[in-house]
Design an enzyme around this catalytic site. Sequence first.
Site, PDB file in Angstrom:
ATOM      1  N   ASP A  83      -1.076  -6.170  -0.072  1.00 13.40           N
ATOM      2  CA  ASP A  83      -1.400  -5.525   1.207  1.00 13.40           C
ATOM      3  C   ASP A  83      -2.884  -5.250   1.362  1.00 13.40           C
ATOM      4  O   ASP A  83      -3.523  -4.744   0.429  1.00 13.40           O
ATOM      5  CB  ASP A  83      -0.710  -4.138   1.268  1.00 13.40           C
ATOM      6  CG  ASP A  83       0.586  -4.170   2.045  1.00 13.40           C
ATOM      7  OD1 ASP A  83       0.843  -5.138   2.777  1.00 13.40           O
ATOM      8  OD2 ASP A  83       1.345  -3.189   1.916  1.00 13.40           O
TER       9      ASP A  83
ATOM     10  N   LYS B 107      -1.173  -9.553   2.976  1.00 14.65           N
ATOM     11  CA  LYS B 107      -0.404  -9.063   4.140  1.00 14.65           C
ATOM     12  C   LYS B 107      -1.252  -8.117   4.995  1.00 14.65           C
ATOM     13  O   LYS B 107      -1.948  -7.243   4.459  1.00 14.65           O
ATOM     14  CB  LYS B 107       0.872  -8.352   3.684  1.00 14.65           C
ATOM     15  CG  LYS B 107       1.686  -7.771   4.846  1.00 14.65           C
ATOM     16  CD  LYS B 107       3.125  -7.458   4.464  1.00 14.65           C
ATOM     17  CE  LYS B 107       3.324  -6.168   3.741  1.00 14.65           C
ATOM     18  NZ  LYS B 107       2.938  -4.947   4.487  1.00 14.65           N
TER      19      LYS B 107
ATOM     20  N   ASP C  52       0.842  -1.202   0.000  1.00 10.25           N
ATOM     21  CA  ASP C  52       0.000   0.000   0.000  1.00 10.25           C
ATOM     22  C   ASP C  52       0.878   1.254   0.000  1.00 10.25           C
ATOM     23  O   ASP C  52       0.373   2.369  -0.080  1.00 10.25           O
ATOM     24  CB  ASP C  52      -1.003  -0.011   1.162  1.00 10.25           C
ATOM     25  CG  ASP C  52      -0.336  -0.072   2.517  1.00 10.25           C
ATOM     26  OD1 ASP C  52       0.897  -0.250   2.582  1.00 10.25           O
ATOM     27  OD2 ASP C  52      -1.054   0.068   3.535  1.00 10.25           O
ATOM     28  N   SER C  53       2.211   1.067   0.022  1.00 13.71           N
ATOM     29  CA  SER C  53       3.125   2.186  -0.211  1.00 13.71           C
ATOM     30  C   SER C  53       2.868   2.800  -1.586  1.00 13.71           C
ATOM     31  O   SER C  53       3.356   3.898  -1.867  1.00 13.71           O
ATOM     32  CB  SER C  53       4.580   1.726  -0.103  1.00 13.71           C
ATOM     33  OG  SER C  53       4.813   0.594  -0.904  1.00 13.71           O
TER      34      SER C  53
ATOM     35  N   GLU D 210       9.894  -4.339  10.080  1.00 14.41           N
ATOM     36  CA  GLU D 210      10.298  -3.042   9.518  1.00 14.41           C
ATOM     37  C   GLU D 210      10.877  -2.122  10.594  1.00 14.41           C
ATOM     38  O   GLU D 210      10.264  -1.920  11.658  1.00 14.41           O
ATOM     39  CB  GLU D 210       9.085  -2.372   8.849  1.00 14.41           C
ATOM     40  CG  GLU D 210       9.437  -1.002   8.255  1.00 14.41           C
ATOM     41  CD  GLU D 210       8.423  -0.454   7.277  1.00 14.41           C
ATOM     42  OE1 GLU D 210       7.421  -1.145   6.984  1.00 14.41           O
ATOM     43  OE2 GLU D 210       8.638   0.672   6.803  1.00 14.41           O
TER      44      GLU D 210
ATOM     45  N   GLU E   8      -0.987  -5.668   8.667  1.00 10.67           N
ATOM     46  CA  GLU E   8      -0.058  -5.032   9.612  1.00 10.67           C
ATOM     47  C   GLU E   8      -0.536  -5.166  11.051  1.00 10.67           C
ATOM     48  O   GLU E   8      -1.736  -5.065  11.331  1.00 10.67           O
ATOM     49  CB  GLU E   8       0.047  -3.524   9.307  1.00 10.67           C
ATOM     50  CG  GLU E   8       0.762  -3.214   8.026  1.00 10.67           C
ATOM     51  CD  GLU E   8       0.956  -1.717   7.811  1.00 10.67           C
ATOM     52  OE1 GLU E   8       0.655  -0.907   8.721  1.00 10.67           O
ATOM     53  OE2 GLU E   8       1.413  -1.356   6.716  1.00 10.67           O
TER      54      GLU E   8
HETATM   55  O1  KIV Z   1       3.647  -1.180   1.578  1.00 10.95           O
HETATM   56  C1  KIV Z   1       4.831  -1.535   1.559  1.00 10.95           C
HETATM   57  O2  KIV Z   1       5.610  -1.234   0.635  1.00 10.95           O
HETATM   58  C2  KIV Z   1       5.313  -2.352   2.657  1.00 10.95           C
HETATM   59  C3  KIV Z   1       6.794  -2.528   2.761  1.00 10.95           C
HETATM   60  C4  KIV Z   1       7.349  -1.324   3.426  1.00 10.95           C
HETATM   61  C5  KIV Z   1       7.150  -3.774   3.460  1.00 10.95           C
HETATM   62  O3  KIV Z   1       4.552  -2.805   3.450  1.00 10.95           O
END
Ligand code: KIV
Length: 268
Positions: free
Chosen positions: A82, A112, A43-44, A179, A114
Amino acid sequence: MKATSDWKRMKMEGERITMVTAYDYPSAKQSEAAGLDTLLVGDSLGMTVLGYDSTVQVTMDDMIHHAKAVRRGAPDTYIVVDMPFGSYHANEDDAVGNVLELYQQTGANAIKLEGIGCLDIIRRSVAAGVPIVGHLGLTPQSVGVTGFRMQAGTHDAAMQLIEDAKAVEAAGACMVVLEAIPSDLAGKITSTLSIPTIGIGAGVDVDGQVLVYHDMLQYGTDRLPKFVKPYADFNTAGVEGLKAYAEAVKAARFPDEDTTYKRKVFEE
Ligand code: KIV
């Protein structure tokens, strides 16, 4: 393509796992050509591709849209997607429904989540057949509370993170991203768990590494976090190419003979 069962095997055999983020067809295609073990549709993308100042604005529709493009670009690579902010925080049934939707619609190999507040969602998703990746330490969806800084710097916080990592493994996760935590703590967690740890800003004593594509290739980035090593400079290459194009157009050097269609002239 790697399977979920390969991650534990690679950990046991000491083979390090390579992961990079991908958000679209070309970045996925390049990463597959480079032979990365796994891609993360992070989600970055809210920051790297959409220009937001955090991941908080990213929606389920954004993740589905980008993950489908990544799957088209990397049909033979294991893809983790994510869950975006808000899609697994309000109520557990909706959260599990969103996990299933993201998995089913995108062709992802794993999803994924968090933090430590989602253990039941991990359990229920794994029971439903969805491989789950955990994410501990600095969790970017919570930066409003934690800030973008190293986590678990005190003894108590470090002990807690070890317990959290064990809980994520016990809930059924197939690997866990660590992280921005001290490297000795990451090493301790790595030797404690039987599932692989994937580090980003967690030192070298983990089972694999992940970096953000746009950071490691310097593509649209202004400054890099301490833990990023740049492996290419797309910023400079891109601006140079665009300048050369604009100059050629102004000087009528583009299009040239080679890039111009010509009509065949027939004799009467
Ligand atoms: O969203 C993302 O790019 C991430 C990485 C920082 C692991 O979760």
